[in-house]
Design an enzyme around this catalytic site. Structure first.
Site, PDB file in Angstrom:
ATOM      1  CB  SER A   1     -69.778  45.459  41.618  1.00 59.48           C
ATOM      2  OG  SER A   1     -68.615  46.143  41.961  1.00 59.48           O
TER       3      SER A   1
ATOM      4  CE  LYS B   1     -67.021  49.005  37.575  1.00 61.63           C
ATOM      5  NZ  LYS B   1     -67.099  49.850  38.711  1.00 61.63           N
TER       6      LYS B   1
ATOM      7  CG  HIS C   1     -68.922  46.104  46.924  1.00 65.12           C
ATOM      8  ND1 HIS C   1     -69.452  47.074  46.109  1.00 65.12           N
ATOM      9  CD2 HIS C   1     -68.325  45.214  46.097  1.00 65.12           C
ATOM     10  CE1 HIS C   1     -69.173  46.782  44.849  1.00 65.12           C
ATOM     11  NE2 HIS C   1     -68.493  45.648  44.819  1.00 65.12           N
TER      12      HIS C   1
ATOM     13  CD1 TRP D   1     -63.925  50.063  45.368  1.00 65.61           C
ATOM     14  CD2 TRP D   1     -62.373  51.579  45.905  1.00 65.61           C
ATOM     15  NE1 TRP D   1     -62.855  49.889  44.529  1.00 65.61           N
ATOM     16  CE2 TRP D   1     -61.901  50.807  44.830  1.00 65.61           C
ATOM     17  CE3 TRP D   1     -61.575  52.610  46.414  1.00 65.61           C
ATOM     18  CZ2 TRP D   1     -60.646  51.028  44.250  1.00 65.61           C
ATOM     19  CZ3 TRP D   1     -60.323  52.823  45.826  1.00 65.61           C
ATOM     20  CH2 TRP D   1     -59.882  52.037  44.759  1.00 65.61           C
TER      21      TRP D   1
HETATM   22  C1  GTR Z   1     -63.579  46.463  42.501  1.00 68.86           C
HETATM   23  C2  GTR Z   1     -63.536  47.594  41.518  1.00 68.86           C
HETATM   24  C3  GTR Z   1     -64.887  48.196  41.456  1.00 68.86           C
HETATM   25  C4  GTR Z   1     -66.000  47.168  41.342  1.00 68.86           C
HETATM   26  C5  GTR Z   1     -65.722  45.899  42.109  1.00 68.86           C
HETATM   27  C6  GTR Z   1     -66.594  44.683  41.790  1.00 68.86           C
HETATM   28  O1  GTR Z   1     -62.380  45.930  42.788  1.00 68.86           O
HETATM   29  O2  GTR Z   1     -62.577  48.499  41.925  1.00 68.86           O
HETATM   30  O3  GTR Z   1     -64.943  49.151  40.426  1.00 68.86           O
HETATM   31  O4  GTR Z   1     -66.317  46.908  40.042  1.00 68.86           O
HETATM   32  O5  GTR Z   1     -64.443  45.481  41.981  1.00 68.86           O
HETATM   33  O6  GTR Z   1     -66.922  44.399  40.634  1.00 68.86           O
HETATM   34  O7  GTR Z   1     -66.957  43.984  42.728  1.00 68.86           O
END
Ligand code: GTR
Length: 399
Positions: free
Chosen positions: A235, A239, A377, A326
């Site tokens: 996540s 990045k 996620h 998402w």
């Molecule tokens: C979320 C964000 C994502 C992702 C995520 C995470 O809230 O919108 O882009 O980075 O967090 O890091 O788990």
């Protein structure tokens, strides 16, 4: 108001704000507007790139600069000195299977310093330096517990050691606290000029910077084969892993797990999280200039397929999860696909196919690799087992 009551209302408002963000986003394929991606193989002056040499000399540096100036900010690599201290060592960790080293990495610049705490396990039965997985950990530190009293699928150290690899982790908070009011209390203290610049580094850059300092250490660590280090992030960490690999060619392989917006998903595809939303929720992640592209992705001179391409010809594995819309699974697959033309310049044998693979099926015999796991996620044992297979294949470590 009582503090617990205040905390309760704060939590409820954060959860409902997030639910609202998610509701407002588009999840309907038929509502994704048409878009045109910028061309990786055409310079800003209009020159067509037709071989790896031209890519490396002309286009790659140009794209790197565009990402610095518009998305992640500059990634300074100058410092006055660096010091490595093994603060704890256990040669009989994991019932004798692993050698634990906890290493303090201290980096100094203009009378300031930053401390990065590296956790490293190497297999005790190794007869030569081993390849390693390095996680940029954005979850609580318990996930990378060096005592192994707590175990987590997010960083399944025993599994990785059994696979014959070293496994390492650093925590994002050492480089830049993940907080819009506190993020400058870390690497940015070494580079105050970055805070003032419109194209200055923020947290994602600082986390990637930390991975490079670990590489500085691995070059001196005889237990690790520094030519075979896989950078891993989930996540927001995913990045950072992509940005680290784009910048630091010592990172031999990159894994970006469920990284979504401004990670491995195409920005121009209006599906799931978009730039406006990410800049609003996390104003401290990207360079101030990135806000120019709120609700205006088409203005960006780059898109995320070009970030992936910056790693070429090194292997990049991006993943998605079916319930993580998402982060746009399809947009992630398409970003990998659109990076292929750069890998082709190197003669890479690509295997992604034209449509996303079946769910829970990992395409790993390709330098651009992908899977879409059934589930939410997260980063799980399923993901890691495939990361190990991917590294086995590309590092030529058949076991
Ligand atoms: C979320 C964000 C994502 C992702 C995520 C995470 O809230 O919108 O882009 O980075 O967090 O890091 O788990």
């Amino acid at each position: 108001m009582k503090s617990w009551l205040f905390a309760y209302f704060l939590l409820v408002s954060i959860i409902s704000a997030r639910a609202q963000d998610h509701e407002e986003s588009n999840y309907d394929e038929t509502k994704v507007p048409k878009y045109t991606l910028p061309k990786p193989l055409k310079t800003q002056a209009g020159k067509k790139i037709s071989n790896a040499g031209e890519w490396e000399d002309l286009r790659k540096p140009e794209i790197l600069r565009l990402f610095e100036d518009n998305v992640y900010g500059q990634l300074p690599n100058d410092y006055d000195s660096i010091k490595f201290t093994t603060v704890r060592e256990d040669r009989k960790s994991m019932d004798g299977k692993a050698h634990l080293k906890e290493v303090l990495i201290q980096v100094f610049r203009i009378n300031k310093s930053v401390n990065i705490n590296l956790i490293l396990f190497t297999p005790t039965n190794a007869i030569k330096p081993v390849p390693a997985f390095l996680l940029i950990n954005n979850r609580p530190k318990e996930n990378t517990d060096p005592s192994r009293l707590q175990k987590s699928e997010f960083w399944p150290a025993e599994e990785v050691i059994n696979g014959g690899y070293a496994i390492a982790a650093i925590h994002v908070s050492d480089m830049a606290p993940d907080d819009p009011k506190l993020f400058m209390n870390g690497v940015l203290q070494l580079y105050p000029e970055q805070l003032a610049a419109d194209n200055g580094m923020r947290t994602i850059g600082a986390w990637a910077w930390g991975a490079s300092r670990v590489m500085d250490y691995f070059q001196k660590e005889i237990l690790v084969d520094e030519t075979k280090v896989a950078i891993v992030g989930h996540s927001r960490g995913g990045k950072a892993s992509l940005w680290a690999a784009a910048q630091d060619e010592r990172l031999a392989l990159c894994i970006s797990n469920c990284s979504g917006s401004t990670g491995a998903k195409l920005a121009r595809r209006q599906f799931g999280e978009r730039i406006m939303r990410i800049n609003t929720s996390f104003p401290h992640w990207f360079t101030p200039n990135y806000k120019k592209f709120n609700d205006n992705e088409d203005l960006l001179p780059v898109d995320q397929h070009m970030l992936i391409a910056l790693a070429a010809p090194r292997p990049v594995y991006a993943t998605s999860a079916t319930e993580d819309l998402w982060a746009d699974p399809r947009g992630t697959f398409l970003a990998l696909k659109n990076a292929e033309k750069v890998y082709k310049l190197y003669g890479s044998k690509l295997g992604l196919g034209n449509t996303p693979p079946a769910l829970n099926t990992a395409v790993i015999e390709s330098p651009l690799a992908y899977h879409n796991r059934i589930g939410d996620h997260n980063m799980t044992l399923f993901d890691w087992k495939n990361f190990i297979r991917f590294a086995d294949y590309h590092f030529g470590e058949k076991r």
